[in-house]
Design a protein around this motif. Structure first.
Motif: not given
Ligand SMILES: [Zn+2]
Length: 339
Positions: A46-51, A68-75
């Motif tokens: 899952s998102c490597p920055a915010c999980k 693209e993470c729906t929460d923090c936008g991490t690609l």
């Molecule tokens: Zn994220």
């Protein structure tokens, strides 16, 4: 927290000869197709920055899907090779060998002057400011030896240095002051704790960045300081060019956090962010070249106005604005582990 503007930060690819880089890109494409035909043992993340586990589909690059993470936008690539497979890639694959044996030597002088020296100054200034008593430094970067040598030379107080990147033993031997010990994420704690950790372009190619950040936290002494660099997705170049961005090239860029994602990854109580800057200076130029290469593409009108229909001074002003707002595609941070 500090944000530094107008730093001449140059990416590795910018100083390398174009024909050699093109050859390297072809090698990467061929190697990915051959080496990773069977992806049964790839891991899911899952998102490597915010999980966060939810995402929007973004695009595919060399057959690897990005979301693209729906929460923090991490690609990021939600499915990717595990750490051992990536280590083998960086140690044994033909493109990695070409990078090490051909691209690095042909660009060695420019790299020393334009990349290694400014980064060494950044780390040395940071040590002097945040942790002047530091004795021990661990570097987990790939191709980190030249930087490590420059840091060692500029900081006589550092009596013990460890080169722990996955290719460290291919870049030079141990000395009385510097121990070469390539380490996996799991093996990092076996190195003993360190006052300073350097991670240049490590997170973008980590199989599991969350696990890596936890390992770096354990590796640091209380109040120890981390110096790290990252390509980021929230910058002008990636946001503008997106699926056409020439800088997104797996497996180097499996994780492109946003600045927001980085703030979450290095958040309290575990961390205190001391500096977060996006000193990238090629965003506007990369976009300008992309526009020039495809003049008939329906680029957003505002991008044409900002980049194409402005003069050199206007483009420089734009770079400075982007750096001020942390909106270029290359970030560096200094973070302190909680005491
Ligand atoms: Zn994220």
């Amino acid at each position: 927290m500090k944000t530094v503007v107008s730093v001449q930060e140059i990416a590795e690819l910018e100083i390398k000869p174009a024909t050699e880089v093109a050859h390297w890109r072809r090698l990467v494409a061929t190697e990915i197709a051959a080496r990773w035909k069977n992806r049964a043992d790839w891991i899911s993340l899952s998102c490597p920055a915010c999980k966060t586990g939810t995402f929007y589909n973004a695009f595919e690059r060399l057959g690897i899907a990005y979301v693209e993470c729906t929460d923090c936008g991490t690609l990021y690539a939600p499915k990717r090779p595990g750490e051992a497979a990536l280590r083998d890639w960086y140690r044994e694959s033909e493109p990695s060998r070409f990078w090490r044996e051909r691209l690095l030597p042909v660009s060695a002088a420019a790299r020393q002057e334009k990349i290694v020296r400014p980064r060494a100054d950044w780390v040395l200034d940071g040590i002097a400011e945040y942790t002047p008593q530091a004795r021990r430094l661990v570097d987990v970067s790939q191709h980190g030896r030249t930087l490590l040598n420059a840091i060692a030379q500029g900081a006589p107080g550092l009596t013990e240095l460890v080169a722990a990147g996955v290719t460290a033993d291919l870049e030079g031997a141990s000395t009385a002051r510097l121990e070469v010990r390539p380490s996996s994420t799991q093996e990092l704690h076996g190195l003993g704790t360190s006052d300073v950790v350097v991670a240049v372009d490590v997170m973008d190619r980590a199989a599991d960045p969350q696990a890596l950040v936890r390992a770096l936290e354990r590796l640091l002494t209380p109040a120890g300081v981390l110096f790290a660099t990252f390509p980021v997705a929230s910058g002008f170049e990636v946001q503008t060019l997106w699926q056409d961005s020439p800088s997104i090239f797996p497996p180097d860029k499996l994780n492109l956090p946003t600045v927001d994602g980085l703030m979450r990854l290095f958040a309290a109580p575990g961390w205190e962010m001391l500096e977060l800057s996006t000193p990238g200076m090629f965003d506007v130029e990369t976009v300008r070249q992309a526009l020039a290469a495809r003049p008939d593409h329906p680029w957003p009108r505002i991008v044409r106005a900002l980049v194409e229909r402005t003069d050199a001074e206007g483009r420089e002003n734009l770079v400075e604005f982007l750096q001020t707002r942390r909106l270029t595609s290359f970030a560096r941070l200094v973070a302190r582990r909680s005491p």
